[in-house]
Design an enzyme around this catalytic site. Structure first.
Site, PDB file in Angstrom:
ATOM      1  CD  GLU A  21      59.938   8.825  23.620  1.00 26.32           C
ATOM      2  OE1 GLU A  21      61.043   8.433  24.414  1.00 26.32           O
ATOM      3  OE2 GLU A  21      58.871   8.587  24.143  1.00 26.32           O
ATOM      4  CE  LYS A 155      59.946   9.175  30.653  1.00 27.43           C
ATOM      5  NZ  LYS A 155      59.829   9.853  29.478  1.00 27.43           N
TER       6      LYS A 155
HETATM    7  N1  PSU Z   1      61.745   6.890  28.586  1.00 22.90           N
HETATM    8  C1  PSU Z   1      62.448   6.282  29.232  1.00 22.90           C
HETATM    9  N2  PSU Z   1      63.700   6.897  29.265  1.00 22.90           N
HETATM   10  C2  PSU Z   1      63.945   8.040  28.769  1.00 22.90           C
HETATM   11  C3  PSU Z   1      63.122   8.731  27.835  1.00 22.90           C
HETATM   12  C4  PSU Z   1      61.914   8.006  27.750  1.00 22.90           C
HETATM   13  O1  PSU Z   1      62.350   5.311  29.612  1.00 22.90           O
HETATM   14  O2  PSU Z   1      64.999   8.728  28.815  1.00 22.90           O
HETATM   15  C5  PSU Z   1      63.194   9.958  27.117  1.00 22.90           C
HETATM   16  C6  PSU Z   1      62.123  10.601  26.551  1.00 22.90           C
HETATM   17  O3  PSU Z   1      62.420  10.282  25.364  1.00 22.90           O
HETATM   18  C7  PSU Z   1      61.969  11.758  26.761  1.00 22.90           C
HETATM   19  C8  PSU Z   1      63.464  12.160  27.392  1.00 22.90           C
HETATM   20  O4  PSU Z   1      61.935  12.680  25.553  1.00 22.90           O
HETATM   21  O5  PSU Z   1      63.585  11.065  27.950  1.00 22.90           O
HETATM   22  C9  PSU Z   1      63.688  13.324  28.096  1.00 22.90           C
HETATM   23  O6  PSU Z   1      65.217  13.346  28.349  1.00 22.90           O
HETATM   24  P1  PSU Z   1      65.880  14.687  28.912  1.00 22.90           P
HETATM   25  O7  PSU Z   1      65.515  15.107  30.155  1.00 22.90           O
HETATM   26  O8  PSU Z   1      67.240  14.204  28.874  1.00 22.90           O
HETATM   27  O9  PSU Z   1      65.698  15.731  27.765  1.00 22.90           O
END
Ligand code: PSU
Ligand code: MN
Length: 299
Positions: A21, A155
């Site tokens: 990613e 997370k």
């Molecule tokens: N790692 C980070 N910040 C992020 C992400 C990862 O330090 O924003 C990303 C990942 O790529 C994950 C996404 O897929 O956050 C999910 O964000 P959201 O809740 O907006 O879908």
């Protein structure tokens, strides 16, 4: 979509490839550490005999397998977009650059013919989602994509039990890697249980094969905890998280800015300790992902 030469060659020859990613590069880690971590991850994958394919968008071009130069351009461009799958069309049309989230990366990896994808921690159901409806597009994406995804759970800034419920509803297969304790990204154990476990890359590959043979559409999420010796001390984690969640509330931040904001606050509150844990989490996940890709090659 452009598939890098090394990646295309490996896929054509049935050699193992691991998708990585890029939101972790553009939004997760501070410069210049972000580039160093992305490079180290690619080197680690390569040293295990697997071709890394970091996925991202540069000037409207979707790239599966960024070159070293391209990775460095993406890592060195502050303020580039965070692109989920639904954001890709407009990014292409307008010539934008950005890091791809798990949802976007998984989609593009599958489209390129890659079967294994490693990330740090998955997105999921945000706290307060009953009010805000903020659930990451990562979840429905995994429901529809037949990949192995390696992550250290979701997370911990998220509502972890609600995310586990949604993964169940969406039919995403979830297995703990050598554990029944669902990992909490920065911490080895989120305090929630995962019912099924897998013990080896070969067993993960067999489960992926079974899912295909049975006609199941979705991903196999391999929940790989950071080793306890490398985790954020749980008490420090809980205090930093409480601080971050309160700050989010005060700042009135939501939507796609929520995850980067929370992770940055946790980092500040832990005196950068969480940054090292984030790096360790990612390193362990790409290593396991590479071993799974190897076990899957030729299956
Ligand atoms: N790692 C980070 N910040 C992020 C992400 C990862 O330090 O924003 C990303 C990942 O790529 C994950 C996404 O897929 O956050 C999910 O964000 P959201 O809740 O907006 O879908
Ligand atoms: Mn969201």
């Amino acid at each position: 979509m452009r598939v890098g030469e090394r990646v295309a060659d490996a896929l054509a020859a049935g050699r193992p490839v691991l998708a990585c990613e890029s939101t972790i590069v553009t939004h997760g880690l501070p410069t210049p550490r972000n580039l160093a971590v992305a490079r180290e991850a690619e080197e680690l994958v390569g040293s295990l005999g697997v071709v890394p394919a970091t996925i991202g968008v540069l000037d409207g071009e979707v790239v599966v397998g960024l070159t070293g130069d391209e990775l460095s351009r993406l890592a060195g461009s502050p303020g580039v977009a965070k692109l989920s799958a639904r954001d890709l069309p407009v990014a292409v049309a307008t010539g934008a650059s950005g890091g791809t989230t798990v949802a976007a990366t998984a989609h593009l990896a599958h489209r390129a013919g890659i079967r294994v994808f490693a990330t740090g921690g998955l997105g999921g159901v945000h706290r307060g989602a009953a009010r805000t409806f903020d659930e990451s597009a990562d979840l429905p994406a995994l429901a529809a994509l037949p990949l192995v995804v390696v992550s250290a759970g979701v997370k911990s800034v998220l509502d972890v039990p609600a995310t586990l419920e949604r993964l169940e509803t969406l039919g995403v297969t979830v297995a703990g890697y050598r554990t029944h304790a669902f990992p909490g990204f920065y911490v080895a154990d989120s305090g929630h249980r995962v019912g099924q476990r897998l013990e080896s890359p070969e067993q993960v590959a067999a489960a992926w094969r079974a899912a295909r043979d049975l006609g199941l559409p979705g991903a196999l999420l391999v929940a790989n905890p950071v080793p306890a010796a490398e985790q954020l001390p749980p008490a420090l984690h809980d205090a930093a998280l409480a601080d971050a969640l309160a700050a989010l509330d005060d700042a009135g931040i939501g939507g796609q800015d929520a995850t980067p904001f929370l992770l940055a606050r946790v980092r500040a509150a832990t005196g950068e300790a969480s940054l090292e844990v984030n790096v360790a989490v990612y390193r362990h996940n790409v290593a396991l992902g590479a071993r799974i890709a190897t076990a899957l090659a030729g299956r």
